[in-house]
Design an enzyme around this catalytic site. Structure first.
Site, PDB file in Angstrom:
ATOM      1  N   HIS A 184       0.136  -1.418  -0.304  1.00  0.00           N
ATOM      2  CA  HIS A 184       0.020  -0.105   0.148  1.00  0.00           C
ATOM      3  C   HIS A 184       0.662   1.596  -0.105  1.00  0.00           C
ATOM      4  O   HIS A 184       0.682   2.300  -0.515  1.00  0.00           O
ATOM      5  CB  HIS A 184      -1.057   0.405   0.780  1.00  0.00           C
ATOM      6  CG  HIS A 184      -1.679  -1.284   1.218  1.00  0.00           C
ATOM      7  ND1 HIS A 184      -1.340  -2.410   2.053  1.00  0.00           N
ATOM      8  CD2 HIS A 184      -3.283  -0.710   0.683  1.00  0.00           C
ATOM      9  CE1 HIS A 184      -2.762  -2.687   1.586  1.00  0.00           C
ATOM     10  NE2 HIS A 184      -3.908  -2.541   1.264  1.00  0.00           N
ATOM     11  N   ASP A 256      -4.648  -5.728  -7.758  1.00  0.00           N
ATOM     12  CA  ASP A 256      -4.996  -5.450  -6.809  1.00  0.00           C
ATOM     13  C   ASP A 256      -5.002  -4.331  -6.884  1.00  0.00           C
ATOM     14  O   ASP A 256      -4.990  -4.230  -7.643  1.00  0.00           O
ATOM     15  CB  ASP A 256      -3.310  -5.389  -5.315  1.00  0.00           C
ATOM     16  CG  ASP A 256      -3.803  -5.631  -4.663  1.00  0.00           C
ATOM     17  OD1 ASP A 256      -5.350  -5.535  -3.979  1.00  0.00           O
ATOM     18  OD2 ASP A 256      -2.986  -6.369  -3.698  1.00  0.00           O
TER      19      ASP A 256
END
Length: 486
Positions: A184, A256
């Site tokens: 992230h 993702d």
């Protein structure tokens, strides 16, 4: 290729997020114009309750035949039970139990819960082999650190979900378990040559493919020998060369979330979307906050890339065909019954106890607070639902003397979560145990750090089911056969 047909093909690659529990008009119009589907997020207010969620998905299906996806792993990463904690143990607990039939049963029940509220694509299971103890993003989300163990449970989880009529999604290809960075925030590196990758990371993905997994999700991580400095999501060598070529996978590939810095931090989400399609992905998970304007910009960038000749139109046609095949499978998929009792029983069987953790009826329970990673989010955890006197503390601010005074004359239970990752947590636990060697230490993350001579309980997860099982293991509650969590 005409502009309307090109726009429709670009739409077919998109899984869009949106705010609230009612689909906005732009989402419904997008579905009517060929958008493949949506991704639901608890942080967007998409899941206020199961009743509202079922109404939301029904509204979406009233306008098209969409993929309705969610990130529901049934463990610490839960969206359906984001306000209470999951009634199912997570992958690490199921791996510790190592009974693939139970894993299949648990994921079948989880799939039944998803199908009941209208979700048909679940971004689970994790096929990562968690070999890095300090992994900040996987941890208890993985079935374990042994490739063969992970492989048999990934296959069981895929079978369970898909028996319930929900498409499974093995992730995060080619494997996020050997990393010590959070994708992230930055691009993690898997320092493995292709031979090690074959023996370790790829074993569970081969098992998922053999089990007929409906989709596979890419990870935003680099493997220098395979992808160079490029994250796998944007790497043709990883997606088309390795996943499709060497492993023979023919189904849809999902990215993702593309808002993650590892994927788009350097190039932006629209360009990352084009590069992911060029690499061989078919469905673009955009992230949680990419709403109407962002979706429009991404679609326009894809269309422009085709017009410029950077992105072959045939690549979009190929992606659309794979997505259509997935939807055709879902139209004929079966169903299953919800069995939450199986989740609690699995959590009970996964608990590992060292010593004799019997506590008095009114113990003093100290919970050392641990930060959740971005994937887990603010999901409640711990003994709160099962004990009257639970004291949450921050390790750096804790008054150990005051805590010991409050525990005087009572059983002391210390609860931690991944204590091996936090020096301050270990220091506080050691101070408390020096004064109270009779205390019970409960680890609700991975049991990597274990002090000598202490009564120790490992749950391999922090879900509601894990906490209930731990409360029973220390004698705080009495197990009831066939009981289930609501």
């Amino acid at each position: 290729m005409s502009d309307p047909s090109l726009e429709r093909l670009a739409n077919a690659t998109l899984l869009a997020p949106f705010p609230g529990a009612t689909p906005p008009r732009w989402v419904l119009e997008g579905l009517e114009r060929g958008m493949s589907g949506v991704t639901l997020f608890a942080i967007n207010g998409n899941v206020p309750g199961t009743g509202e969620l079922a109404e939301l998905t029904a509204a979406l299906r009233g306008h098209a035949d969409p993929l309705i996806s969610i990130d529901e792993e049934g463990g610490d990463v839960t969206r359906l039970a984001h306000d209470t904690g999951s009634p199912y143990p997570g992958s690490a607990a199921l791996g510790a139990l190592d009974d693939p039939a139970v894993t299949r049963q648990v994921f079948r029940s989880l799939g039944a819960e998803l199908r009941e509220v209208g979700v048909n694509l679940d971004f689970a299971p994790s096929a990562d082999v968690n070999t890095a103890d300090d992994n900040p993003i996987i941890g208890t989300r993985a079935f374990g650190s042994d490739p063969e163990l992970v492989a048999r449970h990934v296959a069981a989880a895929v079978a369970g979900l898909q028996e319930a009529g929900v498409a499974a999604c093995a992730k995060h290809f080619p494997g996020h378990g050997a990393t010590s960075q959070d994708s992230h925030l930055e691009i993690p590196t898997v320092d493995a040559d292709l031979s090690l990758l074959e023996r370790r990371e790829l074993v569970p993905f081969r098992a998922a493919i053999d089990a007929g997994v409906a989709t596979i999700m890419t990870g935003h991580l680099r493997v220098p020998d395979l992808t160079g400095d490029t994250p796998a999501t944007l790497s043709h060598a990883a997606v088309t060369g390795l996943l499709r070529g060497a492993l023979g996978y023919t189904g849809p590939v999902v990215t993702d979330a593309l808002d993650m810095r590892a994927a788009s931090g350097a190039v932006g989400i629209p360009e990352a979307s084009v590069r992911a399609l060029l690499a061989g992905s078919d469905l673009l998970c955009l992230g949680s906050k990419e709403f109407e304007d962002s979706v429009r910009a991404i679609r326009e960038h894809i269309v422009e890339a085709v017009r410029q000749g950077r992105l072959p139109g045939e690549r979009l046609e190929e992606a659309a065909a794979r997505v259509a095949g997935l939807k055709a499978w879902l139209a004929t998929a079966g169903s299953a019954e919800i069995d939450r009792a199986a989740g609690l029983e699995a959590a009970r069987r996964a608990v590992r106890v060292t010593g004799s953790p019997s506590v008095s009826p009114n113990p003093f329970i100290i919970e050392i607070q641990a930060p959740s990673n971005i994937a887990v989010g603010p999901v409640p955890w711990g003994f709160g639902p099962w004990a009257p006197d639970v004291v949450p503390v921050e390790a750096g601010d804790a008054d150990s003397h005051g805590l010991l005074e409050r525990a005087h004359g009572r059983s002391l239970v210390i609860v931690v979560r991944d204590a091996h990752r936090y020096t301050g947590h270990r220091a506080l636990v050691s101070t408390l145990l020096a004064a109270r060697p009779d205390a019970v230490l409960v680890e609700m993350g991975l049991p990597v750090w274990r002090p000598e001579g202490v009564t120790y309980v490992a749950t391999y997860g922090a879900t509601r089911a894990n906490a209930r099982a731990a409360a029973e293991a220390i004698g705080l509650l009495r197990p009831v056969s066939g009981d289930a969590l609501t």
